[in-house]
Scaffold this motif. Structure first.
Motif, PDB file in Angstrom:
ATOM      1  N   ALA A  60       5.461 109.402 -61.185  1.00 43.25           N
ATOM      2  CA  ALA A  60       5.330 108.715 -59.896  1.00 43.25           C
ATOM      3  C   ALA A  60       6.591 108.889 -59.052  1.00 43.25           C
ATOM      4  N   ALA A  61       7.748 108.736 -59.669  1.00 39.66           N
ATOM      5  CA  ALA A  61       9.007 108.898 -58.935  1.00 39.66           C
ATOM      6  C   ALA A  61       9.165 110.332 -58.435  1.00 39.66           C
ATOM      7  N   ALA A  62       8.841 111.289 -59.285  1.00 38.66           N
ATOM      8  CA  ALA A  62       8.970 112.706 -58.908  1.00 38.66           C
ATOM      9  C   ALA A  62       8.008 113.081 -57.785  1.00 38.66           C
ATOM     10  N   MET A  63       6.826 112.473 -57.771  1.00 37.70           N
ATOM     11  CA  MET A  63       5.797 112.798 -56.778  1.00 37.70           C
ATOM     12  C   MET A  63       5.877 111.903 -55.550  1.00 37.70           C
ATOM     13  N   ASP A  64       6.776 110.905 -55.582  1.00 40.63           N
ATOM     14  CA  ASP A  64       6.885 109.917 -54.508  1.00 40.63           C
ATOM     15  C   ASP A  64       5.541 109.203 -54.304  1.00 40.63           C
ATOM     16  N   MET A  65       4.983 108.756 -55.430  1.00 43.21           N
ATOM     17  CA  MET A  65       3.703 108.046 -55.431  1.00 43.21           C
ATOM     18  C   MET A  65       3.872 106.753 -56.233  1.00 43.21           C
ATOM     19  N   SER A  66       2.899 105.871 -56.115  1.00 45.27           N
ATOM     20  CA  SER A  66       2.930 104.643 -56.912  1.00 45.27           C
ATOM     21  C   SER A  66       2.441 104.930 -58.328  1.00 45.27           C
ATOM     22  N   ASP A  67       2.861 104.090 -59.274  1.00 43.92           N
ATOM     23  CA  ASP A  67       2.393 104.221 -60.654  1.00 43.92           C
ATOM     24  C   ASP A  67       0.864 104.148 -60.740  1.00 43.92           C
ATOM     25  N   PRO A  68       0.215 103.188 -60.040  1.00 48.40           N
ATOM     26  CA  PRO A  68      -1.246 103.130 -60.127  1.00 48.40           C
ATOM     27  C   PRO A  68      -1.938 104.392 -59.584  1.00 48.40           C
ATOM     28  N   ALA A  69      -1.394 104.968 -58.515  1.00 48.49           N
ATOM     29  CA  ALA A  69      -1.984 106.189 -57.958  1.00 48.49           C
ATOM     30  C   ALA A  69      -1.866 107.336 -58.959  1.00 48.49           C
ATOM     31  N   VAL A  70      -0.706 107.474 -59.572  1.00 45.10           N
ATOM     32  CA  VAL A  70      -0.508 108.523 -60.575  1.00 45.10           C
ATOM     33  C   VAL A  70      -1.408 108.273 -61.777  1.00 45.10           C
ATOM     34  N   SER A  71      -1.523 107.034 -62.209  1.00 40.06           N
ATOM     35  CA  SER A  71      -2.399 106.708 -63.339  1.00 40.06           C
ATOM     36  C   SER A  71      -3.835 107.104 -63.049  1.00 40.06           C
ATOM     37  N   HIS A  72      -4.276 106.873 -61.828  1.00 44.46           N
ATOM     38  CA  HIS A  72      -5.635 107.256 -61.427  1.00 44.46           C
ATOM     39  C   HIS A  72      -5.820 108.771 -61.553  1.00 44.46           C
ATOM     40  N   HIS A  73      -4.880 109.531 -61.027  1.00 36.11           N
ATOM     41  CA  HIS A  73      -4.968 110.992 -61.096  1.00 36.11           C
ATOM     42  C   HIS A  73      -4.921 111.479 -62.539  1.00 36.11           C
ATOM     43  N   LEU A  74      -4.067 110.872 -63.335  1.00 36.39           N
ATOM     44  CA  LEU A  74      -3.957 111.272 -64.743  1.00 36.39           C
ATOM     45  C   LEU A  74      -5.244 110.978 -65.508  1.00 36.39           C
ATOM     46  N   LYS A  75      -5.883 109.878 -65.192  1.00 34.96           N
ATOM     47  CA  LYS A  75      -7.153 109.542 -65.839  1.00 34.96           C
ATOM     48  C   LYS A  75      -8.192 110.626 -65.559  1.00 34.96           C
ATOM     49  N   LEU A  76      -8.246 111.088 -64.323  1.00 34.92           N
ATOM     50  CA  LEU A  76      -9.197 112.142 -63.957  1.00 34.92           C
ATOM     51  C   LEU A  76      -8.847 113.471 -64.634  1.00 34.92           C
ATOM     52  N   LEU A  77      -7.565 113.807 -64.633  1.00 35.92           N
ATOM     53  CA  LEU A  77      -7.140 115.058 -65.280  1.00 35.92           C
ATOM     54  C   LEU A  77      -7.401 115.024 -66.784  1.00 35.92           C
ATOM     55  N   ARG A  78      -7.162 113.878 -67.377  1.00 31.44           N
ATOM     56  CA  ARG A  78      -7.416 113.734 -68.814  1.00 31.44           C
ATOM     57  C   ARG A  78      -8.914 113.817 -69.102  1.00 31.44           C
ATOM     58  N   GLY A  79      -9.714 113.214 -68.238  1.00 30.44           N
ATOM     59  CA  GLY A  79     -11.166 113.260 -68.398  1.00 30.44           C
ATOM     60  C   GLY A  79     -11.728 114.662 -68.303  1.00 30.44           C
ATOM     61  N   SER A  80     -11.065 115.519 -67.545  1.00 26.73           N
ATOM     62  CA  SER A  80     -11.529 116.903 -67.408  1.00 26.73           C
ATOM     63  C   SER A  80     -11.000 117.791 -68.527  1.00 26.73           C
ATOM     64  N   GLY A  81     -10.139 117.235 -69.385  1.00 29.63           N
ATOM     65  CA  GLY A  81      -9.604 118.001 -70.500  1.00 29.63           C
ATOM     66  C   GLY A  81      -8.398 118.863 -70.164  1.00 29.63           C
ATOM     67  N   LEU A  82      -7.850 118.710 -68.965  1.00 28.89           N
ATOM     68  CA  LEU A  82      -6.691 119.519 -68.584  1.00 28.89           C
ATOM     69  C   LEU A  82      -5.378 118.914 -69.070  1.00 28.89           C
ATOM     70  N   VAL A  83      -5.376 117.601 -69.277  1.00 24.10           N
ATOM     71  CA  VAL A  83      -4.169 116.881 -69.666  1.00 24.10           C
ATOM     72  C   VAL A  83      -4.469 116.043 -70.905  1.00 24.10           C
ATOM     73  N   VAL A  84      -3.475 115.917 -71.767  1.00 23.94           N
ATOM     74  CA  VAL A  84      -3.585 115.046 -72.938  1.00 23.94           C
ATOM     75  C   VAL A  84      -2.456 114.026 -72.880  1.00 23.94           C
TER      76      VAL A  84
END
Length: 125
Positions: A60-84
């Protein structure tokens, strides 16, 4: 798969192509991956995770985003199997999945952004 009878013959050997046409389910899975990387924020997060394992707060700090916004994106990326993810104590760390699809997306990003993987230069030291 039975070959379809097409209404027109344009002499382009479409029958040979149709013999190896991917199944609808396979195309839907690929479309899901493309959907995840079609968002600029997710693509930046994914590129970061191609090169390091990080927690939500640091991402979040590196992307200049909020923790909840990053968590949302990570949930989607993890759901697609791109991120673990892995949990260590109270902290959850994310990184690129060790899959053929994820590695392909990494290589495509490197080419599209015309950026050399920062880790490949470290390997030469």
């Amino acid at each position: 798969m039975a070959l379809k009878v097409l209404p027109h013959d344009h002499g382009q050997n479409i029958e040979r192509v149709l013999e190896v046409l991917p199944a609808q389910e396979v195309c839907m899975e690929a479309a899901g991956v493309f959907k995840q990387i079609s968002d600029g924020s997710r693509l930046r997060i994914l590129w970061l995770l191609c090169h390091c394992e990080e927690c939500v707060s640091n991402i979040a700090a590196a992307m200049d985003m909020s923790d909840p916004a990053v968590s949302h994106h990570l949930k989607l990326l993890r759901g697609s199997g791109l991120v673990v993810s892995r949990k260590e104590g109270k902290e959850v760390y994310y990184k690129l999945a060790d899959t053929k699809q994820a590695q392909l997306v990494h290589r495509v990003c490197e080419e599209m952004f015309q950026i050399t993987c920062p880790l490949s230069s470290l390997d030469k030291i």
